[in-house]
Design an enzyme around this catalytic site. Structure first.
Site, PDB file in Angstrom:
ATOM      1  CE1 TYR A 104     -20.638  16.055 -52.250  1.00  0.00           C
ATOM      2  CE2 TYR A 104     -22.904  16.735 -51.048  1.00  0.00           C
ATOM      3  CZ  TYR A 104     -22.212  16.913 -51.980  1.00  0.00           C
ATOM      4  OH  TYR A 104     -22.439  18.125 -52.841  1.00  0.00           O
ATOM      5  CG  ASP A 134     -23.062  16.118 -42.892  1.00  0.00           C
ATOM      6  OD1 ASP A 134     -24.287  16.387 -42.483  1.00  0.00           O
ATOM      7  OD2 ASP A 134     -22.672  16.113 -43.703  1.00  0.00           O
ATOM      8  CE  LYS A 169     -29.893  17.004 -48.188  1.00  0.00           C
ATOM      9  NZ  LYS A 169     -29.425  16.938 -49.469  1.00  0.00           N
TER      10      LYS A 169
HETATM   11  N1  HOZ Z   1     -26.003  15.914 -52.988  1.00  0.00           N
HETATM   12  C1  HOZ Z   1     -27.342  15.295 -52.990  1.00  0.00           C
HETATM   13  C2  HOZ Z   1     -27.513  14.055 -52.721  1.00  0.00           C
HETATM   14  N2  HOZ Z   1     -26.670  13.339 -51.593  1.00  0.00           N
HETATM   15  C3  HOZ Z   1     -28.146  15.538 -54.351  1.00  0.00           C
HETATM   16  C4  HOZ Z   1     -28.696  16.940 -54.282  1.00  0.00           C
HETATM   17  C5  HOZ Z   1     -29.755  17.058 -55.460  1.00  0.00           C
HETATM   18  O1  HOZ Z   1     -29.075  16.791 -56.509  1.00  0.00           O
HETATM   19  O2  HOZ Z   1     -30.483  17.851 -55.459  1.00  0.00           O
END
Ligand code: HOZ
Length: 425
Positions: free
Chosen positions: A144, A239, A267
């Site tokens: 992802y 990534d 992040k």
């Molecule tokens: N895409 C995020 C986890 N891999 C989740 C992000 C969220 O819900 O804060």
């Protein structure tokens, strides 16, 4: 535990926010029940709106490497906020954090700050396409890279949890330029490259996958990708939104000893504020506007609050020579404890771990790619999730997410977690 207030807040949220959440995984759809609303967090703990205290294993999906409300980050943000929150003009702190990031991460000369990991990956791919003058990209099933169109092809994380790894709204034109490969399968990548000679701009990968649970790269896989990229004039994009400044000072590149051409961050680099970044060697980064032809921009990019938080975070990580070892030790302790319990109870499982990333898969064989991750027993995971929660342990509400360990966790917290696992079966 009681979740009356959280349930009420969720009902109110559902009326004005689609699904009651601003990011799908939070909605608990993969595990059932209603999401927990957080009131505040400190160190390794979450305090919810019903007054429950939970040991947190998602840590805002990674960035709270040193715990929630980490004092140097909070102080830096408060101090900056008093002096103005956004100017849309250059500030000195942007250079300061850029210099520090460039000194910590191998093989990068310049870095551009954006506002999220999605933006970082999306911009990195545009840069790779502009630089190589080729259109296609290779991504891996179950990886992802945020929710930009090119990546929502067999995407991991929330996309797969809700059965929509290929999202409506992504045009077939966009989708045809994203070629899909199997994680940890070098032969598969070779075949794809050979079928698309001179058309592939980049291979984008999570060097340690974190969006189908935690999946380590097998020996030789990333090395093989590096060789293929060199041979076919393809850029290798790591990534490192999850792994950057978490697995080591220099992220997965340092830990695994492989150089990428472009590295994406998110992040952690913002200390938990909305920040992303992408970085590369000078000749690649100079392709970006205003120096080069590839356009990329943002009013809030590099804004002082985010930069102050990120700088405080990176300084803390850079100045603590033992932090990554402590994190890895705690994660190993948890791994051993969970294995002991699950083996004793004869629960079919596999635990994957790299540094401070770990995930429990209820599957009998090794979990090495999207297919093996998807074969885990989701019913067992759901029951496990709810039992852990009942015992005050908050793990990601999906079997396709990694648990992130924070240095704020004590060994007593880890023992409580292992004990909760014992009670779950
Ligand atoms: N895409 C995020 C986890 N891999 C989740 C992000 C969220 O819900 O804060």
């Amino acid at each position: 535990m009681i979740y009356k207030r959280s349930s009420e807040l969720f009902v109110a949220a559902e009326k004005v926010i689609p699904g009651g959440v601003n990011s799908p995984v939070r909605a608990f759809k993969a595990v059932g029940g209603t999401p927990i609303f957080v009131k505040e967090a400190k160190g390794a703990y979450l305090y919810d709106e019903d007054g429950n205290k939970l040991i947190d294993y998602i840590n805002s999906w990674g960035p709270m490497v040193l715990g929630h409300a980490f004092k140097p980050v909070v102080d830096a943000v408060v101090d900056k906020a008093k002096k103005g929150t956004s100017f849309g003009m250059p500030t000195q702190i942007e250079t300061e954090i850029a210099e520090l990031a460039v000194s910590m991460v191998p093989n990068i000369d310049k870095i551009r700050f954006v506002n999220s990991g999605t933006e970082a990956c999306m911009s990195a791919v545009r840069l790779a396409r502009g630089y190589t003058q080729k259109d296609k990209i290779i991504k891996f099933a179950g990886c992802y890279h945020g929710h930009s169109d090119s990546f929502l092809i067999q995407a991991g994380s929330g996309a797969v949890t809700f059965g929509a790894p290929n999202s409506p709204g992504v045009t077939s034109g966009t989708a045809k330029d994203t070629l899909l490969a199997r994680y940890n399968d070098l032969e598969n990548v070779k075949e794809i490259i050979e079928l698309n000679q001179n058309e592939i701009a980049c291979i984008i990968i999570e060097p340690v996958a974190g969006n189908m649970g935690c999946i380590p790269p097998e020996k030789g896989f990333l090395e093989g990708l590096r060789e293929l990229c060199n041979k076919y004039n393809i850029l290798l994009i790591f990534d490192e939104v999850m792994t950057g400044f978490r697995l080591a000072k220099g992220g997965a590149q340092e830990l695994l000893g492989i150089n990428a051409d472009i590295v994406c961050f998110g992040k952690v680099i913002g200390g938990g504020l909305p920040v992303g970044a992408f970085a590369a060697r000078e000749e690649i980064m100079n392709y970006l506007a205003p120096l080069g032809p590839v356009y990329q921009a943002g009013t809030l990019s590099g804004n002082p609050l985010a930069m102050a938080a990120g700088l405080a975070m990176l300084k803390a990580l850079n100045n603590d020579k033992d932090v990554f070892k402590r994190l890895a030790d705690k994660t190993e302790y948890l791994h051993k404890g969970l294995t002991r319990v699950l083996d004793n109870k004869k629960i079919t499982h596999t635990i994957n771990r790299v540094g401070s990333m770990i995930s429990v898969h209820f599957f009998k064989d090794k979990v090495v790619d999207f297919e093996s991750a998807a074969n885990g027993n989701n019913e067992t995971f759901k029951a496990f999730f709810h039992s852990m929660l009942k015992n005050g342990i908050y793990i990601a509400p999906s079997a396709f997410e990694t648990w992130f360990i924070t240095d704020a966790l004590t060994y007593e917290d880890l023992d409580k977690t292992i004990e909760a696992c014992n009670e779950a079966f």
